[in-house]
Design an enzyme around this catalytic site. Structure first.
Site, short mmCIF file in Angstrom:
data_model
loop_
_atom_site.label_atom_id
_atom_site.label_comp_id
_atom_site.label_asym_id
_atom_site.label_seq_id
_atom_site.Cartn_x
_atom_site.Cartn_y
_atom_site.Cartn_z
N ASP A 30 0.85 -1.19 0.00
CA ASP A 30 0.00 0.00 0.00
C ASP A 30 0.89 1.24 0.00
O ASP A 30 1.88 1.31 0.73
CB ASP A 30 -0.89 0.00 1.24
N ILE A 31 0.53 2.21 -0.85
CA ILE A 31 1.34 3.42 -1.02
C ILE A 31 1.30 4.32 0.22
O ILE A 31 2.23 5.11 0.45
CB ILE A 31 0.88 4.18 -2.29
N GLN A 91 -14.64 2.40 1.39
CA GLN A 91 -13.91 1.89 0.23
C GLN A 91 -13.58 3.07 -0.68
O GLN A 91 -14.47 3.76 -1.16
CB GLN A 91 -14.75 0.85 -0.55
N HIS A 97 -10.39 -5.48 -2.92
CA HIS A 97 -9.04 -5.75 -2.41
C HIS A 97 -9.09 -6.01 -0.91
O HIS A 97 -9.98 -5.55 -0.22
CB HIS A 97 -8.11 -4.57 -2.70
N HIS A 99 -6.79 -5.70 2.62
CA HIS A 99 -5.63 -5.11 3.29
C HIS A 99 -5.09 -6.14 4.28
O HIS A 99 -5.86 -6.72 5.06
CB HIS A 99 -6.04 -3.90 4.13
P1 5GP Z 1 -9.81 1.28 0.50
O1 5GP Z 1 -10.15 2.44 1.38
O2 5GP Z 1 -10.41 1.39 -0.88
O3 5GP Z 1 -10.09 -0.04 1.17
O4 5GP Z 1 -8.23 1.32 0.36
C1 5GP Z 1 -7.56 1.74 -0.78
C2 5GP Z 1 -6.07 1.68 -0.47
O5 5GP Z 1 -5.37 1.81 -1.70
C3 5GP Z 1 -5.59 2.80 0.44
O6 5GP Z 1 -5.00 2.24 1.61
C4 5GP Z 1 -4.55 3.56 -0.41
O7 5GP Z 1 -3.43 3.98 0.31
C5 5GP Z 1 -4.18 2.53 -1.46
N1 5GP Z 1 -3.81 3.11 -2.76
C6 5GP Z 1 -4.51 4.05 -3.48
N2 5GP Z 1 -3.88 4.33 -4.62
C7 5GP Z 1 -2.78 3.54 -4.67
C8 5GP Z 1 -1.72 3.39 -5.62
O8 5GP Z 1 -1.67 4.02 -6.68
N3 5GP Z 1 -0.75 2.49 -5.31
C9 5GP Z 1 -0.76 1.75 -4.17
N4 5GP Z 1 0.25 0.90 -3.97
N5 5GP Z 1 -1.73 1.88 -3.23
C10 5GP Z 1 -2.73 2.77 -3.49
#
Ligand code: 5GP
Ligand code: ZN
Length: 136
Positions: A30-31, A91, A97, A99
């Site tokens: 995760d970035i 989300q 995805h 984590h």
């Molecule tokens: P969500 O809130 O959708 O469950 O989590 C999305 C996750 O994707 C976040 O933790 C965010 O930091 C990660 N993320 C978003 N854009 C990118 C990206 O371009 N590269 C990577 N490696 N992680 C990303």
């Protein structure tokens, strides 16, 4: 999905720190990690939320969640698995995805913490009946 950031990562159009890849699943760091080693496990095919993912693919994805969790346990005391479905559940990226977040004793991270509530009289039974009904 043309404008999906994770589809672009799958296609190699956006770089990532790839931890694992097979024909169906990719895992990358995760970035913006909750803790160092925070990994995202992503089925390569675009589905928005868990209910859309075919069971066989979900199984393959969970296999990778397990693989990453096992690897992280060699260096950490524990890990959380988080998975958000839809905006209401926070989300941000609408490509399903998981984590996997490394945890260590006393790290003080706020992951997976919620303020617990209580059911009113009869509410739990009502909830149970509704949920079981919706599972049919
Ligand atoms: P969500 O809130 O959708 O469950 O989590 C999305 C996750 O994707 C976040 O933790 C965010 O930091 C990660 N993320 C978003 N854009 C990118 C990206 O371009 N590269 C990577 N490696 N992680 C990303
Ligand atoms: Zn996508």
């Amino acid at each position: 999905m043309d404008d999906c950031i994770f589809c672009k990562i799958v296609k190699g159009e956006i770089p990532c720190s790839k931890v694992y890849e097979d024909n169906h699943v990719i895992a990358f760091l995760d970035i913006a990690p909750a803790s160092k080693g925070h990994t995202l496990i992503v089925p390569k095919e675009h589905y928005e939320i868990i209910p859309n993912v075919p069971n066989a693919l979900l199984e393959k994805t969970i296999d990778v969640v397990k693989k990453i969790g096992c690897a992280l346990l060699k260096e950490n005391d524990g890990f959380n698995v988080m998975q958000n479905n839809r905006k209401a559940a926070e989300q941000l990226v609408p490509h399903v995805h998981f984590h996997v977040i490394p945890r260590n004793n006393g790290d003080g991270l706020d992951v997976a913490k919620w303020k617990s509530s209580k059911y009113a009289e009869g509410e739990m039974e009502e909830m149970l009946a509704k949920l079981k009904d919706n599972m049919r």
